[in-house]
Design a protein around this motif. Structure first.
Motif, PDB file in Angstrom:
ATOM      1  N   VAL A  74      -6.877   5.290  -5.893  1.00 59.18           N
ATOM      2  CA  VAL A  74      -6.750   3.858  -5.616  1.00 59.18           C
ATOM      3  C   VAL A  74      -8.109   3.174  -5.688  1.00 59.18           C
ATOM      4  O   VAL A  74      -8.272   2.166  -6.377  1.00 59.18           O
ATOM      5  CB  VAL A  74      -6.066   3.603  -4.253  1.00 59.18           C
ATOM      6  N   GLN A  75      -9.081   3.699  -4.985  1.00 61.27           N
ATOM      7  CA  GLN A  75     -10.394   3.040  -4.928  1.00 61.27           C
ATOM      8  C   GLN A  75     -11.019   2.905  -6.310  1.00 61.27           C
ATOM      9  O   GLN A  75     -11.616   1.885  -6.627  1.00 61.27           O
ATOM     10  CB  GLN A  75     -11.337   3.795  -3.991  1.00 61.27           C
ATOM     11  N   ARG A  99      -6.462  -1.904  -1.739  1.00 59.46           N
ATOM     12  CA  ARG A  99      -7.451  -0.871  -1.362  1.00 59.46           C
ATOM     13  C   ARG A  99      -7.176  -0.326   0.042  1.00 59.46           C
ATOM     14  O   ARG A  99      -7.602   0.773   0.388  1.00 59.46           O
ATOM     15  CB  ARG A  99      -8.867  -1.444  -1.391  1.00 59.46           C
ATOM     16  N   HIS A 100      -6.464  -1.099   0.866  1.00 62.37           N
ATOM     17  CA  HIS A 100      -6.225  -0.711   2.255  1.00 62.37           C
ATOM     18  C   HIS A 100      -4.797  -0.272   2.525  1.00 62.37           C
ATOM     19  O   HIS A 100      -4.434  -0.069   3.691  1.00 62.37           O
ATOM     20  CB  HIS A 100      -6.603  -1.872   3.181  1.00 62.37           C
ATOM     21  N   VAL A 114      -7.830   0.710  -8.823  1.00 59.36           N
ATOM     22  CA  VAL A 114      -6.991  -0.422  -8.446  1.00 59.36           C
ATOM     23  C   VAL A 114      -7.412  -1.706  -9.158  1.00 59.36           C
ATOM     24  O   VAL A 114      -6.553  -2.485  -9.596  1.00 59.36           O
ATOM     25  CB  VAL A 114      -6.924  -0.617  -6.914  1.00 59.36           C
ATOM     26  N   ILE A 157      -6.412  -7.147  -5.117  1.00 64.02           N
ATOM     27  CA  ILE A 157      -7.138  -5.883  -5.273  1.00 64.02           C
ATOM     28  C   ILE A 157      -7.617  -5.385  -3.912  1.00 64.02           C
ATOM     29  O   ILE A 157      -7.421  -4.212  -3.559  1.00 64.02           O
ATOM     30  CB  ILE A 157      -8.318  -6.060  -6.252  1.00 64.02           C
ATOM     31  N   GLU A 158      -8.206  -6.266  -3.137  1.00 61.76           N
ATOM     32  CA  GLU A 158      -8.717  -5.874  -1.827  1.00 61.76           C
ATOM     33  C   GLU A 158      -7.586  -5.422  -0.910  1.00 61.76           C
ATOM     34  O   GLU A 158      -7.714  -4.432  -0.178  1.00 61.76           O
ATOM     35  CB  GLU A 158      -9.497  -7.024  -1.190  1.00 61.76           C
TER      36      GLU A 158
END
Length: 173
Positions: free
Chosen positions: A63-64, A99-100, A67, A95-96
């Motif tokens: 993912v990191q 990331r979570h 993404v 996107i941010e």
């Protein structure tokens, strides 16, 4: 079709392996995206491929690293987000947010249907989960999400998620 049939526009999965290999199964993805015109098929395939690419980076724990590339390929710069757990509108916020997402190393559920009405599409994904009522049993959980596709990009998204505590899975797990 090996391991599935399409009935009334919905993939009925008979081979449990498809829940794990769907994102690399070209026959399955093409069948789910098939429609009456090449234009409609292309929009459906865009959505299926988007979900498959997201599933792949989650499964592969990338993912990191990937993404931004995946989201940039599929989503518009002015993407509008209606998920109460997301940080806001725009590609950067999308996107941010992703990331979570706390799901790593699993294969997200397959897209089993895409219903298209103009620019708006409803995707149905299906996952076999433990039955909380029948000990040792399972059931098929259908997950719905809605996108608006404009000019070949995801332009808007609505989800069925309830607001969740940050860092917790909005699916309730």
């Amino acid at each position: 079709m090996a391991g599935f049939t399409i009935t009334n526009g919905i993939a009925e999965i008979s081979d449990p392996a498809i829940y794990q290999n769907w994102l690399d199964n070209e026959e399955f993805k093409a069948a789910v995206a098939a429609d009456s015109s090449p234009e409609r098929t292309a929009v459906k395939r865009l959505l299926v491929d988007f979900e498959a690419d997201l599933a792949r980076i989650v499964r592969d724990d990338k993912v990191q690293e990937q993404v931004a590339e995946v989201m940039t390929r599929y989503a518009a710069e002015d993407y509008v987000q209606h998920d109460p757990n997301a940080a806001g509108n725009g590609l950067g916020n999308l996107i941010e947010h992703f990331r979570h997402v706390p799901a790593v190393g699993i294969v997200p559920p397959p897209v089993v249907s895409v219903i298209l009405d103009g620019e708006v599409a409803c995707l149905m994904m299906r996952e076999v989960v433990p039955d909380p009522v029948v000990p040792g049993g399972t059931y098929e959980w259908n997950i719905l999400t809605v996108f608006r596709v404009h000019n070949g990009k995801l332009a808007e998204h609505w989800s069925t998620f309830r607001k969740a505590v940050p860092g917790r899975n909005p699916l309730g797990d």
